[in-house]
Design a protein around this motif. Structure first.
Motif, PDB file in Angstrom:
ATOM      1  N   GLY A 231       0.832  -1.133   0.031  1.00 46.51           N
ATOM      2  CA  GLY A 231      -0.037   0.088   0.071  1.00 46.51           C
ATOM      3  C   GLY A 231       0.584   1.209   0.198  1.00 46.51           C
ATOM      4  N   ARG A 232       0.367   2.203  -0.430  1.00 49.12           N
ATOM      5  CA  ARG A 232       0.951   3.519  -0.349  1.00 49.12           C
ATOM      6  C   ARG A 232       1.317   4.100   1.038  1.00 49.12           C
ATOM      7  NH1 ARG A 232      -2.446   7.568  -1.454  1.00 49.12           N
ATOM      8  NH2 ARG A 232      -4.309   6.229  -1.595  1.00 49.12           N
ATOM      9  N   LEU A 233       2.429   4.605   1.226  1.00 51.41           N
ATOM     10  CA  LEU A 233       2.792   4.981   2.586  1.00 51.41           C
ATOM     11  C   LEU A 233       2.179   6.299   3.069  1.00 51.41           C
ATOM     12  CD1 LEU A 233       6.657   3.778   2.608  1.00 51.41           C
ATOM     13  CD2 LEU A 233       4.338   2.471   2.964  1.00 51.41           C
ATOM     14  N   VAL A 234       0.818   6.341   3.326  1.00 54.14           N
ATOM     15  CA  VAL A 234       0.119   7.450   3.701  1.00 54.14           C
ATOM     16  C   VAL A 234      -0.862   7.006   4.878  1.00 54.14           C
ATOM     17  CG1 VAL A 234      -0.182   8.312   1.304  1.00 54.14           C
ATOM     18  CG2 VAL A 234      -1.671   6.854   1.990  1.00 54.14           C
ATOM     19  N   GLU A 235      -1.188   8.039   5.601  1.00 56.44           N
ATOM     20  CA  GLU A 235      -1.720   8.086   6.669  1.00 56.44           C
ATOM     21  C   GLU A 235      -2.906   7.094   6.533  1.00 56.44           C
ATOM     22  OE1 GLU A 235      -4.200  10.543  10.373  1.00 56.44           O
ATOM     23  OE2 GLU A 235      -3.649  11.466   8.422  1.00 56.44           O
ATOM     24  N   LYS A 236      -3.944   6.844   5.659  1.00 56.69           N
ATOM     25  CA  LYS A 236      -5.001   6.175   5.991  1.00 56.69           C
ATOM     26  C   LYS A 236      -4.698   4.312   5.920  1.00 56.69           C
ATOM     27  CE  LYS A 236      -6.723   5.953   1.198  1.00 56.69           C
ATOM     28  NZ  LYS A 236      -8.006   6.121   0.219  1.00 56.69           N
ATOM     29  N   LYS A 237      -3.594   4.173   5.301  1.00 56.75           N
ATOM     30  CA  LYS A 237      -2.948   2.840   5.458  1.00 56.75           C
ATOM     31  C   LYS A 237      -2.895   2.390   6.671  1.00 56.75           C
ATOM     32  CE  LYS A 237      -3.977   2.634   1.181  1.00 56.75           C
ATOM     33  NZ  LYS A 237      -5.137   2.107   0.425  1.00 56.75           N
ATOM     34  N   GLY A 238      -2.548   2.906   7.665  1.00 60.15           N
ATOM     35  CA  GLY A 238      -2.504   2.753   8.891  1.00 60.15           C
ATOM     36  C   GLY A 238      -1.129   1.769   9.382  1.00 60.15           C
ATOM     37  N   ILE A 239      -0.073   2.135   8.584  1.00 60.43           N
ATOM     38  CA  ILE A 239       1.085   1.117   8.453  1.00 60.43           C
ATOM     39  C   ILE A 239       1.911   1.013   9.626  1.00 60.43           C
ATOM     40  CG2 ILE A 239       3.139   0.344   7.311  1.00 60.43           C
ATOM     41  CD1 ILE A 239       1.689   1.291   4.752  1.00 60.43           C
ATOM     42  N   GLU A 240       1.843   2.163  10.472  1.00 59.35           N
ATOM     43  CA  GLU A 240       2.596   2.223  11.445  1.00 59.35           C
ATOM     44  C   GLU A 240       2.110   1.417  12.730  1.00 59.35           C
ATOM     45  OE1 GLU A 240       3.581   5.530  15.447  1.00 59.35           O
ATOM     46  OE2 GLU A 240       2.991   6.226  13.192  1.00 59.35           O
ATOM     47  N   TYR A 241       0.817   1.162  12.661  1.00 56.19           N
ATOM     48  CA  TYR A 241       0.167   0.271  13.960  1.00 56.19           C
ATOM     49  C   TYR A 241       0.652  -1.274  13.371  1.00 56.19           C
ATOM     50  CZ  TYR A 241      -2.503   4.445  14.823  1.00 56.19           C
ATOM     51  OH  TYR A 241      -2.658   5.454  15.208  1.00 56.19           O
ATOM     52  N   ALA A 242       0.755  -1.470  12.008  1.00 52.98           N
ATOM     53  CA  ALA A 242       1.171  -2.968  11.794  1.00 52.98           C
ATOM     54  C   ALA A 242       2.504  -3.140  12.253  1.00 52.98           C
ATOM     55  CB  ALA A 242       0.808  -3.185  10.453  1.00 52.98           C
ATOM     56  N   ILE A 243       3.492  -1.995  12.072  1.00 49.64           N
ATOM     57  CA  ILE A 243       4.916  -2.000  12.301  1.00 49.64           C
ATOM     58  C   ILE A 243       5.022  -2.433  14.012  1.00 49.64           C
ATOM     59  CG2 ILE A 243       6.982  -0.974  12.551  1.00 49.64           C
ATOM     60  CD1 ILE A 243       6.156   0.818   9.868  1.00 49.64           C
ATOM     61  N   ARG A 244       4.303  -1.537  14.616  1.00 54.66           N
ATOM     62  CA  ARG A 244       4.311  -1.879  15.983  1.00 54.66           C
ATOM     63  C   ARG A 244       3.910  -3.031  16.658  1.00 54.66           C
ATOM     64  NH1 ARG A 244       5.779   2.873  18.508  1.00 54.66           N
ATOM     65  NH2 ARG A 244       5.813   4.752  17.329  1.00 54.66           N
ATOM     66  N   ALA A 245       2.875  -3.544  15.858  1.00 55.65           N
ATOM     67  CA  ALA A 245       2.401  -4.871  16.104  1.00 55.65           C
ATOM     68  C   ALA A 245       3.299  -6.203  16.053  1.00 55.65           C
ATOM     69  CB  ALA A 245       0.840  -5.189  15.469  1.00 55.65           C
ATOM     70  N   VAL A 246       3.950  -6.032  14.646  1.00 56.69           N
ATOM     71  CA  VAL A 246       4.928  -7.141  14.394  1.00 56.69           C
ATOM     72  C   VAL A 246       6.224  -6.854  15.293  1.00 56.69           C
ATOM     73  CG1 VAL A 246       6.583  -7.726  12.623  1.00 56.69           C
ATOM     74  CG2 VAL A 246       4.063  -7.189  11.897  1.00 56.69           C
ATOM     75  N   ALA A 247       6.429  -5.656  15.591  1.00 55.19           N
ATOM     76  CA  ALA A 247       7.477  -5.694  16.348  1.00 55.19           C
ATOM     77  C   ALA A 247       7.452  -6.009  17.895  1.00 55.19           C
ATOM     78  CB  ALA A 247       8.102  -4.104  16.707  1.00 55.19           C
TER      79      ALA A 247
END
Length: 427
Positions: A231-247
């Motif tokens: 996905g695009r690295l923009v706010e609505k993709k919520g990727i930061e939350y996935a990074i924190r979950a995986v970590a």
């Protein structure tokens, strides 16, 4: 039929849903021209752009300056240069008594120039609501032949409405012949904004499941679990939350590898988060990939994450294509109760849904899938079956042609029946 697609940017790797419609219509014997506000870099494009020679069918729309003085000066120059090519068309575009502000603002003339030396169109199909006004101008210039269809897909019915106000589409709702959305969630939003329910239907964004081979997912011999997000690295993709979950899960199960496919304005921010979590060794931002490259990565993956959220500017997602692709390939998925996504992912069946912006909930469901690899196959099978049933591009393109034909056959709204395109929403 002759069909004009009006889009924002072309060609974009992230908009295969538009390519699928264009190529499907061409395969069915129809002529498609593409009008874009912006022509994108063509160094890395989808193979279909070259196979179908789509750039030869693509025309860049003339930008209309916001500054009125510059708009008039530029317009005079365009008029002089193009008048001899199509005097009748340009004079028609300046008929203030017939078109009022549309002509006085010069928007009609700027649009008319794009249509010089073009054969008449049967259908004008705007691929985003934000292109609806340009489509309306095309229709007015080419009256009485073309029918105007406007498709709402995401930011155009969420963020754009929040920015411009809930009356922004009033004129389009009056001028358009039919309105499509890619999920029931956005269909209800269109109706709330003033769209006629009898002229508004769901037409899902499909994919060619034959390109995405189903692979039963099993734990690898080395024990490494490969997790992917696209996905695009923009706010609505919520990727930061996935990074924190995986970590977080990596502290319990260190054999995790997480690839994030895509690029965007938040790349630097996300890389900083990864560094702060000391996760550089197992979380990678790998940039944009072609469709084939994405497929190759998904073939080696075990779990797919799509943690979409509502951005601060109101931007929301429909059922995103990358989720469909992952499900078609048999990946169990974790996503969010967001926009139209619950119409695609059935919680506990093809994957899991969690609240938006909740890294803890993402980590919990990720932990469950890590601990229960025996569920991967059944979830993958359920996802594949659902995508095949509801998102097959060939069936959807057939239905799109049926809609075009019905609109051209009659002006009776009652005959423009929703069942041509409507499917029941996901429970």
């Amino acid at each position: 039929m002759r069909i004009a697609f009006i889009v924002c940017q072309f060609p974009l790797l992230s908009e295969t849903f538009i390519l699928n419609q264009i190529t499907g219509l061409i395969d069915r014997g129809h002529e498609v021209d593409i009008y874009a506000d912006h022509l994108e870099n063509t160094v890395k494009v989808h193979p279909d752009v070259e196979t179908y020679r789509l750039l030869e069918r693509t025309y860049q729309l003339i930008q209309v300056p916001d500054n009125l003085i510059w708009r008039v000066l530029k317009g005079i120059g365009l008029f002089v240069v193009n008048f001899c090519k199509s005097p009748r068309l340009l004079l028609k575009s300046l008929n203030i008594s017939q078109y009022g502000l549309q002509a006085a603002s010069l928007w009609l003339m700027y649009s008319a120039i794009s249509l010089i030396n073009k054969q008449p169109y049967d259908i004008i199909h705007c691929q985003f609501g934000t292109q609806g006004y340009r489509g309306m101008f095309f229709k007015n210039i080419l009256q009485p032949t073309p029918k105007l269809i406007v498709m709402f897909r995401g930011h155009d019915i969420s963020r754009y409405v929040q920015e411009q106000g809930d009356r922004v589409y009033d004129e389009i709702f009056k001028s358009g012949d039919f309105f499509l959305t890619n999920c029931e969630f956005f269909r209800q939003r269109v109706i709330q904004l003033g769209g006629n329910p009898e002229q508004t239907a769901v037409h899902r964004s499909g994919l060619d499941c034959r390109k995405f081979q189903f692979i039963p997912r099993q734990l690898s011999a080395d024990g490494i679990i490969h997790i992917t997000t696209t996905g695009r690295l923009v706010e609505k993709k919520g990727i930061e939350y996935a990074i924190r979950a995986v970590a977080q899960q990596a502290q319990v199960y260190p054999k995790l590898e997480y690839q994030i496919i895509g690029d965007g304005v938040l790349k630097g921010n996300l890389q900083t988060v990864i560094q702060q979590l000391n996760a550089e060794s197992f979380i990678k931002l790998v940039g944009w990939k072609t469709e084939q490259e994405i497929i190759e990565i998904l073939e080696q993956s075990h779990i797919f994450l799509a943690p979409s959220i509502t951005a601060q500017d109101g931007n929301q997602d429909a059922p995103i294509n990358v989720l469909k692709e992952a499900m078609a390939m048999g990946l169990p998925v974790i996503s969010t109760y967001h926009g139209g996504i619950p119409e695609l992912v059935e919680d506990g069946v093809s994957g899991f849904l969690v609240p938006e912006c909740d890294a803890e909930a993402l980590a919990e469901k990720l932990g469950y899938l890590i601990d229960h690899p025996e569920r991967w196959i059944e979830m993958g099978q359920a996802g594949r079956a659902y995508v095949e049933q509801h998102y097959d591009i060939h069936q959807l393109n057939d239905k799109l042609v049926q809609l075009y034909q019905r609109l051209l056959e009659t002006d009776d709204i009652a005959v423009r029946s929703q069942p041509v395109l409507m499917e029941p929403s996901h429970p």
